[in-house]
Write a protein that holds these residues in place. Structure first.
Motif, short mmCIF file in Angstrom:
data_model
loop_
_atom_site.label_atom_id
_atom_site.label_comp_id
_atom_site.label_asym_id
_atom_site.label_seq_id
_atom_site.Cartn_x
_atom_site.Cartn_y
_atom_site.Cartn_z
N GLY A 1 9.58 111.65 22.62
CA GLY A 1 8.19 111.35 22.29
C GLY A 1 7.97 109.93 21.83
O GLY A 1 8.55 108.98 22.35
N LEU A 2 7.08 109.80 20.85
CA LEU A 2 6.80 108.47 20.29
C LEU A 2 8.01 107.97 19.52
O LEU A 2 8.22 106.77 19.40
N ILE A 3 8.77 108.92 18.99
CA ILE A 3 9.93 108.54 18.18
C ILE A 3 10.98 107.90 19.07
O ILE A 3 11.50 108.53 19.99
N GLY A 4 11.26 106.63 18.77
CA GLY A 4 12.26 105.92 19.56
C GLY A 4 11.71 105.23 20.78
O GLY A 4 12.47 104.70 21.60
N ALA A 5 10.39 105.20 20.94
CA ALA A 5 9.81 104.50 22.08
C ALA A 5 10.07 103.01 21.96
O ALA A 5 10.33 102.50 20.87
N ALA A 6 10.01 102.30 23.08
CA ALA A 6 10.25 100.86 23.07
C ALA A 6 9.12 100.17 22.30
O ALA A 6 7.99 100.66 22.30
#
Lengths: 176, 209
Positions: free
Chosen positions: B15-20
């Motif tokens: 998901g959003l967690i760890g997105a660039a």
């Protein structure tokens, strides 16, 4: 299947620790000693920094305690609980502490997070000070709804960027 | 077979967690854009949203305080709560018939979490948006109702009717109402939408090789 349950357990642990820290710190900052020794002085400091920033382009701005005052038209705003950035800092602190990460990275995240939240909070206070002089209705809207959401979005973005900067956990440890 | 290094140096993420970083900043920009639309719609629909939320709040007030059948009405962009003491309190305190406590509450303070959440979810490009939006909005409306109920209970507990105070909460109950009011205005509308968005955003698409 094992990885999924491990992931769920980690998410549950994060959610519980996050909620616990938020509730504990939020309740703690409502107590009289915290108000007297932390919240009050912090709010006054925020007001002084906001005044210092506003004075860069408006020398008529002055401050008394947590109240910014315009000497040119008499308009004043007082910074109260909810406007000093402490709530957003508590939420960010809880999110950083609840996530498994080395302490070195946590402390760096907290330092960067406090800076990011408070920088935007100063922008919020200065902008509200001038919006209020222009329109009380727009001031109410920006103060009560828009800026509250923007500050929390700021905290979310800081946390997501901090997560990205964490060192990669070796798969062996991640599933341990 | 030689293993191929992941194209994402930080490894697989959800998901959003760890997105660039670029994707995170784009998410922020999309949230701001969607917020204009959803906050505008929320403001236009303030009356039905406020009345629906306040109806739930009125039931909570009836359940947690010595209030009779609480009534709500929309007045000057706020909700007017009319709280009569319940029959036993009215009898005990010998209150005149028809006595009630009127309180005006700006319920938008508690409900702005709904448009914020919808903007976050839209910006996160969550799958099955409608179902997740409905579920999240329902959760936020209930939490907003709790915050409103606490605000009304505080007002009910500090207002005198005919020289007597129909509701005098003890220290613990008073603290709980105060905490609920604070959570309802400062935490529920701005933190819970973020938490719900992270929970609902779903797994991220695999980075392009």
């Amino acid at each position: 299947m094992a990885a999924e349950s491990c992931n769920l357990a980690a998410m549950t642990r994060f959610a519980l620790v996050f909620a616990g820290i938020v509730l504990a710190l939020f309740a703690a900052q409502l107590t009289a000693p915290a108000q007297a020794w932390v919240v009050g002085p912090w709010t006054d400091a925020v007001a002084h920094v906001a005044t210092w920033v506003a004075r860069a382009f408006d020398p008529a701005v002055t401050v008394a305690g947590a109240t910014l005052y315009s000497q040119s038209n008499g308009f004043a705003v007082t910074i109260l609980a909810g406007c000093n950035g402490l709530e957003a800092m508590i939420v960010l602190l809880a999110a950083i502490l609840a996530y498994p990460a080395p302490w070195k990275h946590r402390l760096a995240g907290l330092a960067g997070g406090v800076l990011a939240v408070q920088l935007l909070n100063i922008v919020r206070i200065v902008s509200l000070f001038y919006i209020g002089q222009w329109s009380v209705a727009v001031f109410e809207w920006a103060h009560l709804y828009a800026w509250q959401a923007l500050i929390m979005l700021d905290a979310l973005i800081v946390w997501l960027l901090w997560l990205r900067l964490l060192p990669r956990i070796p798969p062996a440890l991640a599933t341990a | 077979m030689a293993s191929t290094p992941s194209p994402d140096p930080a490894g697989p993420r959800d998901g959003l967690i760890g997105a660039a970083p670029r994707d995170i900043l784009l998410f922020a920009a999309r949230t701001l854009a969607w917020a204009v639309l959803f906050f505008g719609a929320w403001y236009v629909a303030a009356q039905p949203i406020s009345l629906a939320t306040s109806w739930i709040a009125a039931r909570i007030v009836e359940a947690t305080t010595p209030a009779g059948s609480a009534r709500i009405a929309w007045r000057n962009d706020k909700v007017m709560f009319t709280i009569p003491p319940d029959a036993s309190t009215a009898y005990r305190d010998r209150l005149p018939a028809g006595m009630s406590v009127d309180m005006e509450v700006n319920t938008l303070k508690q409900t702005y979490g709904v448009p914020f959440f919808l903007a976050l979810l839209a910006a996160a490009r969550a799958r099955r948006y409608a179902a997740k939006a409905a579920a999240g909005a329902a959760i936020l409306v209930v939490l907003a109702a709790i915050g409103i109920a606490c605000e009304v209970a505080i007002g009910f507990g500090t207002t005198q009717v005919a020289g007597t105070q129909p509701f005098a909460p003890g220290a613990a109950a008073g603290t709980l109402f105060a905490l609920g009011f604070q959570l309802g205005t400062l935490i529920f509308p701005c933190v819970v939408p973020v938490v719900l968005c992270l929970a609902f955003a779903g797994p991220a698409r695999a980075p392009a090789a």
